[in-house]
Design an enzyme around this catalytic site. Structure first.
Site, short mmCIF file in Angstrom:
data_model
loop_
_atom_site.label_atom_id
_atom_site.label_comp_id
_atom_site.label_asym_id
_atom_site.label_seq_id
_atom_site.Cartn_x
_atom_site.Cartn_y
_atom_site.Cartn_z
N THR A 1 14.32 2.10 -29.74
CA THR A 1 13.76 1.92 -31.11
C THR A 1 14.75 0.46 -31.29
O THR A 1 15.82 0.30 -31.07
CB THR A 1 13.94 2.75 -32.01
OG1 THR A 1 14.05 2.25 -33.48
CG2 THR A 1 15.20 3.42 -31.99
N CYS B 1 9.59 -4.01 -33.02
CA CYS B 1 9.45 -2.74 -33.37
C CYS B 1 8.82 -2.01 -32.08
O CYS B 1 7.84 -2.65 -31.60
CB CYS B 1 8.85 -2.35 -34.65
SG CYS B 1 8.31 -0.65 -34.97
#
Length: 231
Positions: free
Chosen positions: A83, A196
């Protein structure tokens, strides 16, 4: 082949993408029935999302560090945080382990530098877009970062959490992202960081005519290269 440790579940949808990309790259390298040697520690994302919303980054950092130590104890020889946002605590995680942590922003910056770009747009969660932990890494490579205006940042963020992290992919949300990308291009962006790991599930290279930097792929590729001793 070194064993790759993945800190995932943030979200599991993008972690599955990591797993697929890493194994595909290993197969391309070695052929046959070869696949990656890897371990995955998968968080319950809701618990981590609460800590993010409440600004409890020290607590989140401790949980991430504990996960990294579990992976290292299990035999992982390199660690990936699957992430972008949680690279806010990358230093704390690296300090907790003795094996390397590959930083996703560094992987991205190296790819941008290879293409000779100097100014890029950054999409991601509000934490990634508005705080400095990601942009500071890019700055070290001489890369100027621009982000969307406030209302656009809200939409990028909400689409991530309310849709992409829940496996929902709507044409109108894709068009909204492309509209925001076009604005960044008008502001001088030479490329766009899909900062992202869920965004590449919605936005693809063929959707825009300037370079897109798929952070999930770039991070995974660098891990596989490390696994084969190409670092």
């Amino acid at each position: 082949m070194k064993t790759i440790g993945l800190i995932g579940g943030l979200s599991w949808e993008s972690t599955a993408d990591y797993y697929q990309i890493i194994n595909t790259l290993v197969k391309e390298e070695l052929g046959g029935l070869n696949s990656a040697k890897c371990l995955i520690y998968s968080f319950n994302m809701e618990e981590m999302a609460v800590l993010q919303r409440e600004g409890k980054w020290e607590q989140a950092a401790q949980l991430m560090a504990d996960a990294a130590k579990i992976l290292e104890k299990g035999g992982a020889e390199v660690i990936l945080i699957c992430t972008n946002t949680m690279h806010k605590v990358a230093q704390e995680v690296q300090e907790a382990i003795s094996v390397p942590l590959i930083h996703i922003a560094q992987s991205t910056a190296r790819s941008i530098t290879t293409k000779g770009l100097k100014k890029v747009g950054l999409l991601g969660t509000k934490f990634t877009m508005e705080q400095d932990f990601y942009k500071e890494v890019l700055d070290q490579y001489g890369i100027e970062t621009i982000i969307p205006e406030a209302c656009d940042r809200e939409d990028v963020h909400s689409i991530i959490f309310d849709e992409l992290c829940q496996g929902k992919f709507f044409p109108e949300s894709k068009e909204r992202y492309l509209e925001i990308i076009r604005k960044l291009c008008a502001d001088g962006a030479e490329g766009i960081i899909l900062g992202c790991t869920e965004i590449p599930l919605l936005i693809k290279d063929e959707d825009i005519d300037i370079p897109l930097f798929n952070t999930t792929y770039l991070h995974s590729k660098e891990a596989v290269d490390f696994s084969f001793g190409k670092e």
